[in-house]
Scaffold this active site. Structure first.
Site, PDB file in Angstrom:
ATOM      1  N   LYS A 116       0.806  -1.229   0.000  1.00  0.00           N
ATOM      2  CA  LYS A 116       0.000   0.000   0.000  1.00  0.00           C
ATOM      3  C   LYS A 116       0.841   1.283   0.000  1.00  0.00           C
ATOM      4  CE  LYS A 116      -4.201  -1.813   0.228  1.00  0.00           C
ATOM      5  NZ  LYS A 116      -5.120  -1.671  -0.926  1.00  0.00           N
ATOM      6  N   GLU A 123      -9.880   5.861   3.106  1.00  0.00           N
ATOM      7  CA  GLU A 123     -10.665   4.784   3.692  1.00  0.00           C
ATOM      8  C   GLU A 123      -9.720   3.627   3.955  1.00  0.00           C
ATOM      9  OE1 GLU A 123     -10.227   5.137   0.491  1.00  0.00           O
ATOM     10  OE2 GLU A 123      -9.520   3.118   0.036  1.00  0.00           O
ATOM     11  N   SER A 176       1.680  -9.695  -0.779  1.00  0.00           N
ATOM     12  CA  SER A 176       1.395  -8.256  -0.733  1.00  0.00           C
ATOM     13  C   SER A 176       1.547  -7.634   0.647  1.00  0.00           C
ATOM     14  CB  SER A 176      -0.005  -7.998  -1.267  1.00  0.00           C
ATOM     15  OG  SER A 176      -0.945  -8.775  -0.553  1.00  0.00           O
TER      16      SER A 176
END
Lengths: 409, 271
Positions: free
Chosen positions: A99, A121, A388
């Site tokens: 991210k 969010e 990830s």
């Protein structure tokens, strides 16, 4: 009930904004239209601006720790038999997931646009933490919307966001998960649009977000390509990534789209079953519709209401998916499969015990599918799994699973 | 263009301006919605907006979100909403617009929807998640199917720039829905002082009447806006007033009596 057979919104070629085949668009309140246009223009400019690109690249190297490792999981492969397995170690990035690639890019963009405030969010909390981190680094105030249910099950990340100086606002309506957090962030944006930058966490939402987020995440696939060629002298045979909204998947898939010999496999959350409400397998089980500003696959009922989703993994617990994935499904370029909660939890312990790596429950879905695929392939074939994120945030869920068997609630 | 809608803006308003009201279909029941639509029409509302419930209403504040939840809990659907309109049309001629997010309508099937809506007596659509520039294909498709029977109401926001206003300058049907401030529906936030100026700045660039909505609930707001626009929309304040009655658990006869007070309050806004 008559079902829509055609893509009426993009029929006749009248669409004007960011489509991937028939999917995408910018279906938002009129108040946000100029803001999205402004964002698109600023983004296009930044792509041409060498100093911006240089700053982003340096941050990725010196702050995130890129390139991330391309690690051969030999013990895992040996245990499974069949193909060789490589892990793209996004879990080793600063803040523990892919991210951060996107949030640094977007927050740099927010700075460039002179925005005074950043909102985001978050589902699993990884995007929230990554946004709060980038905002701390660039001294911008940050508000993160998070569903009440996710606040409960990802409490570690809530604490991290607060430590980083972000304000976490708990969302208490709807299903109290990621989709409701997005609704609330959109409501904040439409109210404070002039000074606020909405740092969107996945390659979904209205145009230009699916493109911007993909581009910032493409570094994963670019590195993987280079690392595979260096280490193996060839491209991998299959690339596997988990999909909630789909940002880590599109990031690793994108540089391989023209390499038809590379299988691209997206793994969705199969939850506890295939019935409505029991999973979050949007591409596997959904149908196209409009949610959060884009036309894409959705989990919806016969009346077009969005259904409640279930997944042990908060980051995949989302009834929508990025529009580019919908198009990759439609064109057949990528395959989309699902993995159940139980299989993901099993894969989590498998990777821990064979490799000493604790994956995020999201990423464990990709590991689980690799474990299914590998035995059927030959020894000279190579699977790359996009790992990830790391699983520290999930230890409480995992502890319940280890103590209580399959009953993870 | 819808003849019913055209007639409203052709004639002089009764009171200081025209009144557009919003309620959610099926909140809390089909019967209550029908009774209230009729009551609103009988008490001087010029245009009715009927909301179609959606699970994820991103442009709405808490009041209308809650109304959507109540309607969905009562199993309200697009199909039942159209039936409700059909029933209303047996007795009333007040123009009625469906206000809906795209997804429930797309799911119904667009071509079928526009035929059924037009047959039921719907006069047009307000689609808060379909910005004007994204809707061209859908509008042409609708025209091919049902001609000019259904109007699409363009929304103009405080953030809209010249090019956005320009895009609706060719529109000759319905009215422009001018959003009074940046934000979601409802709320206690005062309207910005700039709103009158903004509406005036639209000047001659529009060929259609202007109605202003979002956050309107007081007679003084209506009076101030009446100088610069052709109508005002009252939504959340009305939904809230009805919801308050519904929570009281009244006998039907008492409920009907108290609904009349809400109608009178609404009508008094434009005196």
């Amino acid at each position: 009930m008559v079902k829509e057979k055609t893509h009426v919104l993009s029929d006749d070629g009248y669409e004007t904004s960011g489509h991937f085949g028939p999917y995408g668009g910018a279906y938002v309140p009129e108040t946000l239209v100029p803001a999205l246009r402004e964002l698109e223009a600023a983004y296009m400019e930044s792509c041409q601006d060498e100093s911006f690109q240089q700053e982003f690249k340096e941050l990725l190297q010196r702050y995130v720790g890129r390139p991330s490792l391309f690690y051969e999981a030999k013990r895992l492969a040996k245990q499974l038999g069949g193909a060789r397995i490589y892990l793209k170690r996004e879990d080793l990035n600063h803040t523990g997931a892919h991210k951060i690639n996107n949030t640094l890019g977007q927050v740099l963009l927010a700075k460039r646009m002179g925005k005074k405030r950043v909102i985001a969010e978050t589902g699993a909390g990884q995007h929230g933490v990554a946004t709060a981190t980038a905002c701390a680094l660039f001294a911008l105030p940050c508000v993160v919307y998070m569903g009440e249910e996710d606040v409960r099950r990802q409490n570690l990340n809530v604490l991290r966001m607060r430590l980083l100086g972000a304000e976490v606002r708990t969302v208490t309506h709807g299903s109290c998960t990621l989709k409701d957090a997005i609704n609330e962030a959109l409501r904040d944006w439409v109210t404070n649009v002039e000074e606020t930058f909405y740092c969107f966490g996945t390659a979904a939402g209205p145009h230009p977000y699916p493109t911007i987020v993909r581009d910032f995440q493409t570094v994963i696939g670019q590195e993987t390509r280079e690392q595979a060629l260096n280490e193996l002298g060839k491209l991998p045979d299959a690339i596997i990534a988990c999909i909630g909204g789909g940002s880590n998947a599109i990031g690793i898939f994108h540089p391989f789209i023209d390499d038809k010999e590379v299988r691209l496999i997206g793994v969705e959350a199969g939850g506890t079953g295939n019935k409505t409400g029991e999973n979050a397998a949007t591409l596997c089980l959904g149908e196209p519709g409009v949610l959060h500003g884009a036309y894409s696959y959705l989990l919806q009922d016969d009346d077009g209401q969005i259904v409640v989703t279930t997944s042990v993994s908060a980051g995949l617990d989302y009834p929508g998916v990025g529009p580019e994935h919908s198009n990759l499904k439609e064109t057949g370029r990528a395959d989309y499969v699902s993995i159940s909660d139980q299989e993901a939890l099993d894969a989590c312990t498998l990777l821990c015990q064979t490799e000493g790596i604790l994956p995020a429950l999201e990423s464990a879905h990709a590991v689980a599918y690799a474990a299914k695929l590998a035995p059927g392939l030959s020894k000279d074939q190579v699977i790359v799994v996009n790992l990830s994120g790391r699983g520290d945030k999930d230890v409480e869920t995992l502890a319940q699973y280890l103590e209580g068997g399959a009953n993870h609630e | 263009m819808s003849e019913r809608l055209k007639a409203v803006f052709k004639s002089e308003p009764i009171g200081v301006t025209r009144l557009v009201s919003y309620i959610m279909a099926g909140d809390p029941s089909v019967e209550a919605s029908l009774r209230r639509l009729k009551g609103l029409a009988d008490h001087g509302v010029d245009v009715l907006e009927l909301g179609v419930p959606f699970s994820d209403p991103m442009a709405d504040g808490v009041v209308i979100q809650a109304a959507a939840e109540r309607a969905l809990n009562a199993q309200m659907t697009v199909k039942k909403t159209l039936k409700l309109v059909q029933e209303f049309r047996r007795t009333h001629d007040t123009p009625l617009l469906l206000m809906s997010y795209l997804n429930p309508l797309l799911r119904y099937g667009w071509d079928q929807l526009v035929e059924d809506a037009s047959d039921a007596g719907v006069d047009g659509f307000i689609l808060p998640d379909l910005p004007w520039r994204e809707g061209q294909g859908l509008r042409l498709r609708t025209k091919k199917r049902v001609g000019n029977k259904l109007d699409f109401i363009p929304m103009i926001a405080q953030t809209s720039r010249e090019q956005d206003v320009q895009a609706v300058s060719q529109v000759t049907e319905g009215f422009a829905y001018v959003i009074s401030r940046n934000g979601i529906t409802g709320g206690e936030v005062e309207l910005p002082a700039s709103v009158n100026k903004f509406i005036e700045s639209l000047g001659n660039s529009l060929q259609i009447p202007r109605c202003v909505g979002f956050g309107i609930q007081k007679p003084e707001q209506v009076r101030a806006l009446a100088k610069v626009c052709d109508g005002v929309v009252v939504g959340s304040a009305l939904v809230k007033a009805f919801a308050k009655l519904d929570q009281k658990g009244l006998e039907e006869q008492d409920l009907i009596e108290q609904e009349k007070e809400v109608f009178s309050w609404l009508a008094s806004l434009k005196n």
